[in-house]
Design a protein around this motif. Structure first.
Motif, short mmCIF file in Angstrom:
data_model
loop_
_atom_site.label_atom_id
_atom_site.label_comp_id
_atom_site.label_asym_id
_atom_site.label_seq_id
_atom_site.Cartn_x
_atom_site.Cartn_y
_atom_site.Cartn_z
N GLY A 170 0.82 -1.21 0.00
CA GLY A 170 0.00 0.00 0.00
C GLY A 170 0.86 1.25 0.00
O GLY A 170 0.58 2.22 -0.72
N CYS A 171 1.91 1.26 0.78
CA CYS A 171 2.83 2.39 0.80
C CYS A 171 3.54 2.53 -0.53
O CYS A 171 3.61 3.61 -1.11
CB CYS A 171 3.89 2.19 1.88
SG CYS A 171 3.27 2.40 3.53
N PHE A 172 4.07 1.40 -1.01
CA PHE A 172 4.88 1.43 -2.23
C PHE A 172 4.06 1.95 -3.40
O PHE A 172 4.49 2.83 -4.15
CB PHE A 172 5.40 0.02 -2.50
CG PHE A 172 6.32 -0.06 -3.68
CD1 PHE A 172 5.83 -0.41 -4.93
CD2 PHE A 172 7.66 0.22 -3.53
CE1 PHE A 172 6.68 -0.48 -6.01
CE2 PHE A 172 8.52 0.16 -4.61
CZ PHE A 172 8.04 -0.19 -5.85
N VAL A 192 1.23 3.73 -3.47
CA VAL A 192 0.83 5.14 -3.38
C VAL A 192 2.01 6.05 -3.66
O VAL A 192 1.90 7.05 -4.38
CB VAL A 192 0.22 5.43 -2.00
CG1 VAL A 192 0.11 6.92 -1.76
CG2 VAL A 192 -1.14 4.78 -1.89
N MET A 193 3.16 5.70 -3.11
CA MET A 193 4.34 6.55 -3.32
C MET A 193 4.74 6.56 -4.78
O MET A 193 5.02 7.62 -5.36
CB MET A 193 5.48 6.05 -2.44
CG MET A 193 6.55 7.08 -2.26
SD MET A 193 7.19 7.02 -0.59
CE MET A 193 8.65 8.03 -0.81
N ALA A 228 2.28 8.59 -6.78
CA ALA A 228 2.47 10.03 -6.60
C ALA A 228 3.65 10.52 -7.42
O ALA A 228 3.57 11.56 -8.08
CB ALA A 228 2.69 10.35 -5.13
N MET A 229 4.75 9.73 -7.42
CA MET A 229 5.95 10.20 -8.11
C MET A 229 5.87 9.99 -9.61
O MET A 229 6.77 10.41 -10.33
CB MET A 229 7.18 9.51 -7.50
CG MET A 229 7.44 10.04 -6.10
SD MET A 229 8.60 9.11 -5.11
CE MET A 229 10.13 9.83 -5.59
N LEU A 275 10.55 3.86 2.70
CA LEU A 275 9.72 4.84 2.00
C LEU A 275 9.38 6.00 2.93
O LEU A 275 9.40 7.16 2.53
CB LEU A 275 8.43 4.18 1.51
CG LEU A 275 8.63 2.99 0.58
CD1 LEU A 275 7.30 2.27 0.35
CD2 LEU A 275 9.21 3.45 -0.74
N LEU A 324 2.90 12.00 1.79
CA LEU A 324 3.37 10.62 1.69
C LEU A 324 3.96 10.16 3.02
O LEU A 324 3.78 9.00 3.41
CB LEU A 324 4.43 10.50 0.59
CG LEU A 324 3.88 10.56 -0.82
CD1 LEU A 324 5.03 10.53 -1.83
CD2 LEU A 324 2.94 9.41 -1.09
N LEU A 363 0.25 3.69 7.54
CA LEU A 363 0.27 2.26 7.19
C LEU A 363 1.34 1.50 7.94
O LEU A 363 1.29 0.28 8.01
CB LEU A 363 0.45 2.08 5.68
CG LEU A 363 -0.87 2.07 4.93
CD1 LEU A 363 -1.18 3.41 4.36
CD2 LEU A 363 -0.89 1.03 3.85
N TYR A 419 14.83 13.24 -7.44
CA TYR A 419 13.48 13.42 -7.98
C TYR A 419 12.99 14.83 -7.69
O TYR A 419 12.45 15.51 -8.57
CB TYR A 419 12.55 12.39 -7.35
CG TYR A 419 11.10 12.67 -7.57
CD1 TYR A 419 10.36 13.43 -6.67
CD2 TYR A 419 10.44 12.16 -8.69
CE1 TYR A 419 9.02 13.69 -6.88
CE2 TYR A 419 9.10 12.42 -8.91
CZ TYR A 419 8.40 13.19 -8.00
OH TYR A 419 7.07 13.46 -8.21
#
Lengths: 70, 219, 246
Positions: free
Chosen positions: A21-23, A25-26, A29-30, C62, C109, C116, C217
């Protein structure tokens, strides 16, 4: 490589949904940010080009109607 | 000269007593809404009282901020104040003090009555009133920065809230924390002294960015 | 406003910086990709699981870079805004405005990944610990900056007002962080602690590589946004017309 097989990797020891879920969404976004920026830039360029073309035509029309030498 | 600015602001505020009353009414209404929302159990009300009273005070102060500079801006007085020999930062300082006298002090005076609605003990009420007395100048000072930045800008009122509320959080934490400590019988000195530090910083340092923002608005 | 280009500040004018930025952007994208692949490989493929937190801890690869970037970008934004305010460098102000949305994104983020991470570890989607709460306030500060600049029509006034707000914010952030920490220890004790005290070197490398990737980035996308801002703001100048082929 730490993982033995793909299903272990995806499961992430029962924490799979949270980690991915984190991966996701991140990553989303990017990817979205530059994509939106590119689209906004394209629209700006179109708008500016239209504006410049209109100004060029106006200038040309003004010169022709006043009978000036170019 | 500073006293002249304060006196003038006070006179103008007293002429518009309705505005001042509206701010106080807002405070009372917001505080009274909470028991309706969370239920009348005395234990719970006593627990949430410090936070509720302080948040309501923050919101009431926010409501009164636009008037800090807007009227003077509209009738040209602000331009004259900017050109006066008194540095604009000191003028803002004077206006902040006047604003506190008209807004913060009444809130602090009114708060014990509302605290009774939440079943706060006598000692807690004293700390509540005292904390508000100490903390509201900081709210006026920091708020002046927000009011100056948004002078004459679209969506001014809501925008000021968005800008200033994050900056209010330390005042809220220490102010409500002091009352909370009084309710639980712990020492309040640490909270109150930190609150006093914030107020001193807010009142003496905030006028300068506010003055800079006013100059930008006047250009 | 004076356009005299100083010898050293040749690139301080939008006209000179625009093509330079254009050439730099692809390189930063490349660096971001390289660091990103490296960091994610280390973090997700190579680093071992954690004794206490199992595999879920991998979210730090992350979460931590996002937090670092959100805080770092605010400092950089305030710096450029301050320069623009003090010296009237238009380009500095444009750079500050270009950084804000990306900073806000990283703050969001950081909160998302923090939530999470908190759910499997501590059973709650949101924990009011000092770092997450400060991060939330940082997001509000970013949004305030963006909203203020959006509400003011005159670009110069927007630049200057935004700069004052950013500088006031920078001064306030340590105060806010300290007060939130105080508040947190009063109410919850330090049992909820998302920070890690010791870390295997592999994990540290993974975090650093991911952080570098986010940094590259951020530079790439801020330069892109800055170029767009330049075109918009300078649309009545000759160099922009030439740039678009007129």
């Amino acid at each position: 490589m730490y993982w033995n097989n793909l299903s272990d990797f995806l499961a992430m020891g029962s924490h799979g949904p949270y980690v991915w879920g984190c991966f996701v969404v991140m990553a989303a976004a990017m990817i979205l940010e530059p994509a939106l920026l590119r689209r906004s830039r394209k629209r700006l360029l179109e708008r500016l080009r239209r504006q410049y073309r209109a100004e060029a035509l106006d200038g040309k029309a003004a010169r022709e109607s006043s009978g000036e030498c170019p | 000269m500073i006293l002249a600015v304060i006196a003038r602001d006070l006179r103008l505020a007293l002429r518009r007593r309705a505005d001042l009353a509206a701010v106080l009414f807002f405070f009372v209404i917001v505080v009274s809404l909470f028991p309706l929302g969370v239920g009348p159990e005395p234990e719970r009300l006593r627990e949430i009282a410090p936070g509720v009273l302080w948040v309501a005070a923050l919101l009431a102060t926010l409501l009164s901020l636009p008037r800090l500079f807007a009227d003077d801006f509209r009738d040209g007085t602000l331009e004259q104040l900017a050109l006066a020999p008194l540095p604009l930062g000191l003028t803002v300082f004077a206006k902040v003090l006047a604003h506190w006298l008209v807004c913060g002090v009444p809130l602090a005076v009114l708060s014990p009555l509302l605290g009774l609605q939440f079943g706060l003990s006598g000692e807690a009420l004293v700390v509540l009133s005292g904390a508000l007395f100490i903390g509201t100048p900081a709210l006026s000072g920091i708020g002046a920065i927000g009011a100056a930045l948004t002078l004459g800008v679209r969506g001014g009122g809501v925008l000021v809230s968005l800008l200033i509320l994050p900056l209010y959080t330390p005042v809220l934490i220490f102010g409500a924390g002091a009352v909370d400590a009084a309710v639980n019988g712990i020492g309040v000195e640490a909270h109150l002294s930190l609150l006093a530090a914030l107020t001193l910083a807010g009142v003496f340092f905030a006028p300068w960015p506010a003055a800079a923002a006013l100059r930008i608005a006047l250009e | 406003m004076s356009h005299r280009p100083f010898h050293w500040y040749r690139y301080a004018s939008p006209q000179a910086f625009y093509p330079l930025a254009g050439r730099m952007i692809p390189w930063f994208w490349a660096l971001a990709a390289i660091f990103g692949v490296a960091g994610l490989s280390v973090g997700f493929l190579i680093a071992p699981g954690d004794a206490q937190q199992g595999e879920g801890y991998r979210i730090i690869f992350l979460h931590v870079p996002a937090s670092w970037m959100s805080m770092f970008l605010y400092l950089v934004m305030a710096f450029w805004a301050g320069l623009g305010l003090a010296f009237r460098f238009r380009l500095s102000s444009m750079m500050a405005s270009a950084l804000a949305p990306t900073g806000a994104m990283f703050a969001f983020l950081s909160l998302w990944t923090g939530a999470l991470w908190g759910k499997p570890m501590w059973g709650a989607w949101w924990v009011w610990d000092a770092r997450l709460t400060s991060e939330l306030i940082l997001l509000f500060l970013y949004l305030g900056f963006i909203a203020l600049q959006a509400a003011i029509d005159d670009p110069r006034r927007a630049d200057q007002a935004g700069a004052i707000l950013a500088l006031v914010g920078v001064v306030n952030i340590p105060i806010i962080y300290f007060s939130v920490k105080w508040w947190n220890t009063l109410h919850q004790g330090s049992s909820l602690n998302l920070a890690r005290s010791s870390m295997a070197t592999t994990m540290l490398y993974g975090m650093l590589l991911c952080a570098l990737a986010c940094w590259m980035y951020a530079i790439a996308i801020s330069l892109m946004r800055a170029r767009r801002i330049m075109l918009e703001r300078e649309k009545d100048t000759l160099w922009v017309r030439k740039e678009l082929g007129f």
